[in-house]
Design an enzyme around this catalytic site. Structure first.
Site: not given
Ligand code: 3HC
Length: 703
Positions: A74, A114
C-alpha cells in the site's frame, strides 16, 4: 524484465498499461519507484478487469509490475488520507478474488504488504527466482489489512504465516515455491512465463481461490505465539492483533476474519506506535538526502580500508568492512595489542559460526582479508583510513599529521572521535577537504548508526562517498555538524545530567531506569552508564574541572567511582552485578546517596514515574531543538534516526522528537518550565505557533 511484445491491442490509464498477448490481458503497473498501491492504481486495475470482463476473447489476466518490482505495498503516504480519498485496496482485492476468469500475478523484485495481498487474491502466482515475498506491515506498526492475515495462513500454514507476519521479513522465491505461495518459478523472461502459465490454465475450472481454503492451528500454537510476543514485541499493539487474526483464520469463515481485519487495521494504523514507525521509515530514507548533493556528485571508489587502533572500536569497525569483502589493514603500536585485537575479531566471527550464522569457511575468508601491521606506512594504498584510538586531541593530531604524509592523494582520512573537534583535527593536514568524522557506535560491528561528521572543509565528494559507504557496510548514515559530542552524545549528556538530578532530589536509580523501561528502552540511563563504564565520565568531569580551574568534582556518582565501582566491568557500579550482567540495586550505592544527601542538606521527595519519564525524555528533546536551531542536525527526523539506531530508543515511539510531537510541543514546553528548565528558543517558537518538529522539517525541505 521485458515488456509484452507485439500486443494485438493495447490501452492505458496513467499508472496501469493494458496490452493483449493472444487471449491473455496483461495489466502492467507503472508507478515508480516501487509500484506502491497509490491513488490511480486501483482505478487502472479496475479498468483492466472491466476490459477483461467485457471481451469474450480474453480468457485470462496477468498482473505484473513495470520497472524494478511488483507492487511493494500500500502507499504508506496515503495512510493519513481521509478514507474516501485513499486508494481502495480492499475493494480491488474483493473484486479480484471473485473474478470469473483466471488471474495470474507475475512477481519480480518485492511483493510486499498490499502487493503480496493482491498476489494472494489472484488464482495463481509466478515469480522470478530472485523475487521476495512478504508481509512487512508489522514494521510500520500495522497488520496486513487487505486479506493477508486471512489468506497467508491458508496457504503456508499458521506457524509459517505467523513467523512471516510477526518478523515482517520476506521469503525468497524458492522458499515461497516450496511453501506453495508461488506456483511456478520463471526460468527466463517473467512476462513470457506468466502469459504461458495463464494460457495453460485459461480453461481450468473451478478457479482456485485461497479464500475458499481452510487453515488449521492448535490452541497451544497460539498460546506459544502470544507468550513469545513479550520477548520480541514487548509493549507493541500490532503483533498481538496479528496473532488474534491468524487464530480467527483457523476458527471463522473467511468473511468474518476479513471484516475483523479491516477494523483492527484501522485501530493499529491510528495508533501513535504506527505513526512513530512510519515516521522512522521515511526519516531513515530522508536522512540519506543531503541538500546540495545528488546523483551527479562524484564519488570515490572504496576498495581497501586502513584502520588505526585494534581495540574494541577499531576491531568492530574493521569487521564491517571485512563483512562486505573490503580488505582492511589494521595498525597498532605494539605486537601484543595487535595480536589481542585480531584474536577478538576472530573470536567474534567464531562465535557467530558456532551459532550457525556463518560457516568456518566464511570466518577464514574474512580473516584472510585482514592485514595486521605495526607500521602506518602500510596504509599508503588505502582508499579510506579510519583512526580509532582513544579520545585525546594531541594524539589524534599527531596521527593525522602522520597520515597526511603517508596516505595516497585523495584517500579519505576519517576520525572515529565521539566528541572532539573534527575541524581542529583536519587543520593539521594539508588536505582538510579529505578529512571527515565517522562516528561508529559500540559495538561497532553490531550497532547500525554511523554519525557522519561534516567538517567545515570536508568536500562533497568525501561526504557523498561516506554516505554511500555507510549503506555498503549496512549502516544508517546520518550527517551531523561539528560540536562537542555531535548530535547523539551531546543530547545524552543532558539526559545523564537529568538522571543524576532526579536521584539527588530523591528518586532511586532503579526507579529512574524503570521510568525509561516503561517507554520501551531496554536500558535506563544508569544501566547504560554502568555498561559503558562509569570511569569514562568520571575522568572527563575531573579533566574539565581541572582545565577550568574549578574544585575537584564531588557528585554522588564521583564518590561511587572513587570506591572502585566502575560499572559492569568491575561487577559493581551504580548497581551490583553478582552474576556478571544483571543489575541488582546496591546497598553500597544507597549508602553513598544517604551520606551525600545529608552532607549537602538535600531534601528527598517522592518522584513519580511520569515526572522521571518526562524530565529524561524532554532533556533530550530540548537539546535536540537547540541542535536543530544551530544546524548541527539537518532535520528532527535525523535526530530520531540517531536515537533509534544508536541509543536503543524504541522505533515504535518514533524517536524523541516524534515523541515530543505526539505529546504536543506546548505541553512539552509547559512541563520543562514546570521542572525548572528553560525551553530552547526553537522549541518555544514552534509551540507558540502550534507547530511540530515534523512541520519544521517539512518547511525546511520546501525552503
Ligand atoms: N509507500 C510509499 N512509498 C514507498 C513505499 C510504500 N509502500 N515503499 C517505498 N517507498 C518509497 C520510499 O519512501 C523511497 O522514496 P524516496 O526515494 O522519496 O526516499 C522510494 O520508495 C524507494 O524506497 P527505498 O529507498 O526503500 O528503496 P529500496 O530499493 O532500498 O527498497 C523496498 C525497496 C524493499 C520496497 C522498501 O522501500 C520497502 O521495504 N518499502 C516498504 C514496503 C512495505 O512496508 N510495504 C507494506 C506497506 S503497508 C501495506 O501494504 C498495508 C496493507 O496491508 C493494507
Amino acid at each position: 524484465m521485458s515488456q509484452a511484445q507485439s500486443p494485438s491491442s493495447s490501452g492505458s490509464s496513467a499508472l496501469v498499461d493494458t496490452s493483449r498477448q493472444g487471449n491473455v490481458l496483461v495489466l502492467t503497473i507503472n508507478n515508480p519507484p516501487v509500484n506502491a498501491f497509490s491513488p490511480g492504481v486501483p482505478e487502472g486495475l479496475h479498468a483492466g478487469l472491466d476490459m477483461a470482463e467485457a471481451d469474450e476473447g480474453i480468457q485470462a489476466v496477468v498482473i505484473i509490475g513495470g520497472g524494478r518490482t511488483f507492487i511493494a505495498g500500500a502507499d504508506i503516504k496515503t495512510f493519513d488520507m481521509p478514507r474516501e480519498q485513499a486508494p481502495d485496496l480492499r475493494g480491488f482485492i474483493t473484486r479480484l478474488d471473485a473474478f470469473s476468469k483466471p488471474t495470474v500475478a507475475a512477481i519480480h523484485g518485492t511483493a510486499l504488504g498490499g502487493g503480496l495481498e493482491v498476489a494472494l487474491a489472484c488464482n495463481y502466482r509466478v515469480a522470478t527466482p530472485d523475487a521476495q515475498l512478504g508481509l512487512p506491515e508489522v514494521k510500520l506498526g500495522v497488520l496486513p489489512g487487505a486479506g493477508g492475515t486471512q489468506r497467508l495462513p491458508r496457504v503456508v500454514g499458521v506457524q509459517k504465516a505467523l513467523e512471516m507476519m510477526l518478523s515482517g521479513n520476506p521469503v525468497r522465491a524458492a522458499e515461497a515455491e516450496a511453501l506453495g505461495l508461488v506456483d511456478e518459478l520463471a526460468d527466463g523472461d517473467l512476462l513470457t512465463a506468466a502469459v504461458a502459465y495463464a494460457e495453460a490454465v485459461a480453461m481450468a475450472r473451478p478457479l482456485p481461490r485461497i479464500s475458499e481454503r481452510a487453515a488449521e492451528g492448535s490452541a497451544e500454537l497460539f498460546a506459544a505465539a502470544r507468550a513469545g510476543l513479550g520477548k520480541t514485541h514487548k509493549g507493541q499493539l500490532a503483533p498481538g492483533l496479528i496473532v488474534d487474526l491468524a487464530e480467527m483464520a483457523t476458527q471463522k469463515p473467511f468473511q468474518e476474519g476479513w471484516d475483523a481485519e479491516a477494523a483492527l487495521f484501522m485501530q493499529a494504523k491510528d495508533s501513535p506506535q504506527s505513526r512513530g514507525l512510519r515516521h522512522i521509515f521515511f526519516a531513515e530514507r530522508e536522512a540519506g538526502k543531503i541538500p546540495g548533493l545528488g546523483k551527479t556528485t562524484p564519488q570515490l571508489e572504496i576498495r581497501s580500508a586502513g584502520i588505526i587502533g585494534a581495540g574494541t572500536m577499531g576491531g568492530g569497525i574493521a569487521m564491517n568492512f571485512l563483512n562486505v569483502g573490503i580488505p582492511v589493514t589494521i595498525v597498532e603500536t605494539a605486537q601484543d595489542a595487535l595480536d589481542r585485537g585480531l584474536g577478538v575479531i576472530r573470536k567474534n566471527y567464531e562465535n557467530t559460526a558456532k551459532k550457525g550464522r556463518m560457516s568456518m569457511d566464511d570466518v577464514e575468508k574474512r580473516m584472510a582479508l585482514l592485514t595486521p601491521t605495526l607500521s602506518m606506512d602500510d596504509l599508503k594504498d588505502a582508499d579510506i583510513i579510519i583512526e580509532a584510538v582513544y579520545e585525546n586531541m594531541d594524539v589524534k593530531k599527531e596521527i593525522f599529521t602522520r597520515l597526511d604524509a603517508v596516505a595516497k592523494p585523495g584517500a579519505i582520512l576519517a576520525s572515529n572521535t565521539s566528541t572532539l573537534d573534527v575541524n581542529e583535527i583536519a587543520s593539521v593536514t594539508k588536505r582538510p577537504e579529505s578529512v571527515i568524522g565517522l562516528h561508529f557506535f559500540s559495538p561497532a560491528n553490531v550497532m547500525k548508526l554511523l554519525e557522519i561528521v561534516r567538517a567545515d572543509k570536508t568536500s562533497d565528494t568525501v561526504l557523498a562517498t561516506s554516505m554511500a559507504l555507510a549503506k555498503k557496510i549496512r549502516k544508517v548514515g546520518v550527517v551531523v555538524g561539528v560540536c562537542d559530542g555531535f548530535v547523539g552524545n551531546r543530547m545524552i549528556h543532558h539526559y545523564g545530567d537529568e538522571a543524576r538530578k532526579l536521584v539527588e532530589e530523591g528518586a532511586k536509580p532503579q526507579d529512574v531506569d524503570a521510568a525509561m523501561h516503561t517507554l520501551g528502552l531496554p536500558m535506563g540511563p544508569f544501566e547504560m552508564s554502568d555498561m559503558a563504564g562509569l570511569d569514562v565520565g568520571y575522568l572527563i568531569r575531573q579533566h574539565q574541572a581541572k582545565v577550568a580551574g574549578q574544585p575537584k568534582p564531588d557528585g554522588w556518582l564521583d564518590r561511587i567511582v572513587e570506591q572502585g565501582r566502575k560499572g559492569q566491568k568491575t561487577q559493581a557500579g551504580i548497581y551490583d552485578y553478582p552474576d556478571g550482567r544483571k543489575p541488582v540495586p546496591s546497598a553500597a550505592t544507597d549508602e553513598v546517596l544517604n551520606t551525600y544527601r545529608s552532607e549537602k542538606g538535600l531534601q528527598s521527595r517522592e518522584i513519580s514515574q511520569e515526572e522521571a519519564t518526562k524530565r529524561l525524555t524532554y532533556s533530550l528533546v530540548n537539546e535536540g531543538a537547540q541542535i536543530l536551531d544551530e544546524g548541527i542536525a539537518q532535520r528532527a527526523g535525523d535526530i530520531d534516526v540517531i536515537y533509534i539506531y544508536g541509543y536503543g530508543f524504541p522505533a515504535y515511539r518514533g524517536g524523541p522528537m516524534q515523541y515530543a510531537d505526539e505529546q504536543g510541543l506546548s505541553s512539552v514546553v509547559a512541563d520543562l518550565e514546570n521542572y525548572g528548565h528553560t525551553p530552547a528558543p526553537l522549541l518555544k517558537k514552534l509551540a507558540q505557533e502550534g507547530k511540530t518538529f515534523a512541520d519544521w522539517d517539512k518547511e525546511k525541505a520546501r525552503a
